[in-house]
Design a protein around this motif. Sequence first.
Motif, mmCIF file in Angstrom:
data_model
loop_
_atom_site.group_PDB
_atom_site.id
_atom_site.type_symbol
_atom_site.label_atom_id
_atom_site.label_comp_id
_atom_site.label_asym_id
_atom_site.label_seq_id
_atom_site.Cartn_x
_atom_site.Cartn_y
_atom_site.Cartn_z
ATOM 1 N N ALA A 269 -1.744 10.647 21.793
ATOM 2 C CA ALA A 269 -2.300 9.734 22.784
ATOM 3 C C ALA A 269 -3.210 10.457 23.772
ATOM 4 O O ALA A 269 -4.022 9.828 24.463
ATOM 5 C CB ALA A 269 -1.182 9.023 23.539
ATOM 6 N N GLY A 270 -3.102 11.788 23.840
ATOM 7 C CA GLY A 270 -3.975 12.561 24.717
ATOM 8 C C GLY A 270 -5.267 12.997 24.070
ATOM 9 O O GLY A 270 -6.070 13.713 24.697
ATOM 10 N N ASN A 271 -5.520 12.565 22.843
ATOM 11 C CA ASN A 271 -6.720 13.021 22.129
ATOM 12 C C ASN A 271 -8.021 12.555 22.766
ATOM 13 O O ASN A 271 -9.090 13.104 22.469
ATOM 14 C CB ASN A 271 -6.667 12.558 20.674
ATOM 15 N N TRP A 272 -7.956 11.549 23.636
ATOM 16 C CA TRP A 272 -9.185 11.113 24.311
ATOM 17 C C TRP A 272 -9.818 12.270 25.080
ATOM 18 O O TRP A 272 -11.038 12.325 25.247
ATOM 19 C CB TRP A 272 -8.886 9.948 25.250
ATOM 20 N N ARG A 273 -8.976 13.208 25.534
ATOM 21 C CA ARG A 273 -9.482 14.342 26.314
ATOM 22 C C ARG A 273 -10.424 15.230 25.494
ATOM 23 O O ARG A 273 -11.235 15.970 26.070
ATOM 24 C CB ARG A 273 -8.315 15.187 26.821
ATOM 25 N N ASN A 274 -10.319 15.172 24.180
ATOM 26 C CA ASN A 274 -11.167 16.021 23.339
ATOM 27 C C ASN A 274 -12.631 15.629 23.395
ATOM 28 O O ASN A 274 -13.497 16.382 22.930
ATOM 29 C CB ASN A 274 -10.660 15.991 21.892
ATOM 30 N N HIS A 275 -12.909 14.455 23.945
ATOM 31 C CA HIS A 275 -14.299 14.031 24.128
ATOM 32 C C HIS A 275 -14.768 14.195 25.567
ATOM 33 O O HIS A 275 -15.917 13.868 25.882
ATOM 34 C CB HIS A 275 -14.474 12.569 23.697
ATOM 35 N N TRP A 276 -13.900 14.697 26.443
ATOM 36 C CA TRP A 276 -14.305 14.814 27.844
ATOM 37 C C TRP A 276 -15.279 15.971 28.023
ATOM 38 O O TRP A 276 -14.988 17.115 27.714
ATOM 39 C CB TRP A 276 -13.090 15.022 28.742
ATOM 40 N N HIS A 277 -16.462 15.649 28.535
ATOM 41 C CA HIS A 277 -17.509 16.617 28.775
ATOM 42 C C HIS A 277 -17.593 16.816 30.281
ATOM 43 O O HIS A 277 -18.194 16.008 31.010
ATOM 44 C CB HIS A 277 -18.838 16.113 28.208
#
Length: 785
Positions: free
Chosen positions: A558-566
């Motif tokens: 569920a924390g994978n959204w952070r992998n797109h944080w620029h």
Amino acid sequence: MATRSLAAAMAGVFLAACAGSGSGTAADAADVPWEVATDVSGDVPAETAEDAPGEAADPGPQGRARFVNPMIGTGGAVFNLGSAHPGATAPLGLVKVGPDTVGRFGGMPPSFQHCSGYRYEDEHLFGFSHNRLHGTGAGDYGNVVVRPTVGMDDAKTRRDGYRSPYTHEGEVATPGYYAVTLSEPAVRAEMTATTRCAHHRYEFLDKPAEGVVLIDVAAAMGGGRCRGGEVRIDAAARTVEGRTWNVGDFSGRYDGFPVFFSATFDRAPAGVGTWLDGKVQDARAEATTTADPASLGGYLRFAAAGDATVEVKVCLSYVSLDGARAAMAAEMPAWDFEGTRAATEAAWERELSVIAVEGGTGEDLVNFHTAVYHVLQMPTTWTDADGKYLGFDKQAHVADGWTYYTDLSLWDTFRTEHPLLALAWPAVQRDVMRSLAAQKEQGGYVPQWSMGAGDTGSMIGQHSASVAADSWVKGIRDFDVESLWAGLKQTADGPLPPGSYGQRDCISQYLELGYAPGDECGGSVSLTVEYAFNDFCMARLAEGLGRTDDAKRYDARAGNWRNHWHAESGFLFPRNRDGTFVPVPVEEWSPEPYVEGTAWQWLWFVPHDEAGLREVMGGDERFVARLAEFFEKSDAAFSFEMPNAWYFHGNEPDIHAASLFIRAGRPDLAQKWTLWALRKNYRNTFDGLSGNDDAGTLAAWYVFAAIGLYPVPCVPGYYVTSPIFERTTLHLAGGEVVIEAPGASAGKSYVRKAAWNGAPLDVLWLTHEQIAKGGTLALEMSATP
């Protein structure tokens, strides 16, 4: 939008310009003794139509039903296409009988403007079909068209040949009733409906020697077609019966489904005929074809000089002809048009009274009650009167004591529609879950966007998981959760085998890298953030089922959204397989990394980890500043007809954004911008929705916002915002919920204090468990923050 439609594809063309310009019915669900309220406060809305020439004034509906305007959202230009329909239907009805229209030049109407068959701006009407979707970005159904005419020839075997001019003078649409006057020939057409049947009444105003009623068996919506069928007329029995195989714009993705109909006329015809392959066969009572596409239909001639009125009842089944006949026997045994209309209006009155509001302006009352009406257009009842339904395996099954539903636009509806059903109509939501479980069992997989008898594969994400988990954590558990869980887990941990449906696109890369790489996956950012949310929901369901290891695994994902944080730009940007970020213009519709949206609009889709999003943005103050910028820029560039690069209410990814202010410490801004969105995006006009209603999603948003609540799926609970009504009473299964907001209708838009059952709320948040048990939410309102 329900589909990645033409409107979405056109977005990039217009964004730059925009940026620079300013059945068991649902009443049974809560199992409470409903009392129909008729003392609704507020002004009665203006009539939706003038009286037809020569027609006595129709008194119209009473009670709360008088505030429903089915014309809202039936028109629009490019993006503000509500795709609503004005036809007659019962709550969640299988039959939605109403007009199919086309512009002045005829031909094939643009599909994206006619997803429900009707567009208010059109000047010609084909006829009256019996089934349709509501509020979607793609059309389907539109089967069994009935059309009154004078004379019959080969030209009238085609839609463009039997179309008629019409105007809105005399057009009436109310819950359970529709009427319109055709010009060529002059016919007053009226119709009402039950769950599975329609009752038509046609008056030939010029009293010709002979009137004709034709039934186009091969009719289909938009670019749909009939793949064979048959029609049989029994003049002595006054019946027309038959079948078609519908292959529509949506259902064509899985080869369509059968439609059976049984029609009965109120008097014997003077003559009959059929047509086949565009050729009239006068006096012939049968026609059968396996052609694909097929041209097929029947017609009946009636003496009209003395008695100018002809009535016909039509019932549908997706299982068998016997099913259509049984619907007739169960729902329309008598010739009682007005009685049927009154009964269906009463059914709508019960549903409209589930959430009773007081105060507000006349416009507020119309928009609110129409929104509730739109919420209960879909999902669609798919069961026959005896409980039989056509499953995903194309076999007949029986829903014993419950209703099987289809037409589940889950990418849209998980946000607001299903949360509202779970709250106010929990038995409907329970049956939705039973239906999803049945679709998995009979088809092998859990669908992504079920329509009719199959999955369309439309849109992205795995929101069957979102809806299943949200239902479970809200106590809706009387369904085969073990079977459904197995299918949800198989999809979440994919990939699925060839020939399957409901899969997560690019799931292999997501599982390997923790994100969908932009150089391999279209819509990569949208895929990742949606899968992260889906995984959060999977974790909550696993937790509820006692599957601790699965819950931990999905929570980590569920924390994978952070992998797109620029961090440098402060946006969710696409990344290639090698990990490099690919910055993109943040104020342009970018179809590669974002699905139906911009970087700004997808920035906020982390509903399960608000604290994490605030953290990466630099804390509450910075978060609030950027969220405020998002709304302020949208306000400056707002156009009702076209989206801009910032908040766009006409599509779904960011419709929750205003509630994010609350835990960031600025509930006043949540109240301000929620009311701004409500006032800006809903109007009591034919083009009064700023986007597709998407199977009730925008309607449910309005209902929640208007009463001062907003749901967060899978959490579960509701933010408290600012209602527009002085008092709201929700008649829930566990007890009444009363929301008191004195002054809310008189310009007091901000919540100064809030208390639940007398206890002050430190955070404007209530759990579902609290609300489901009933209680009082007392709000002290203020004109200033």
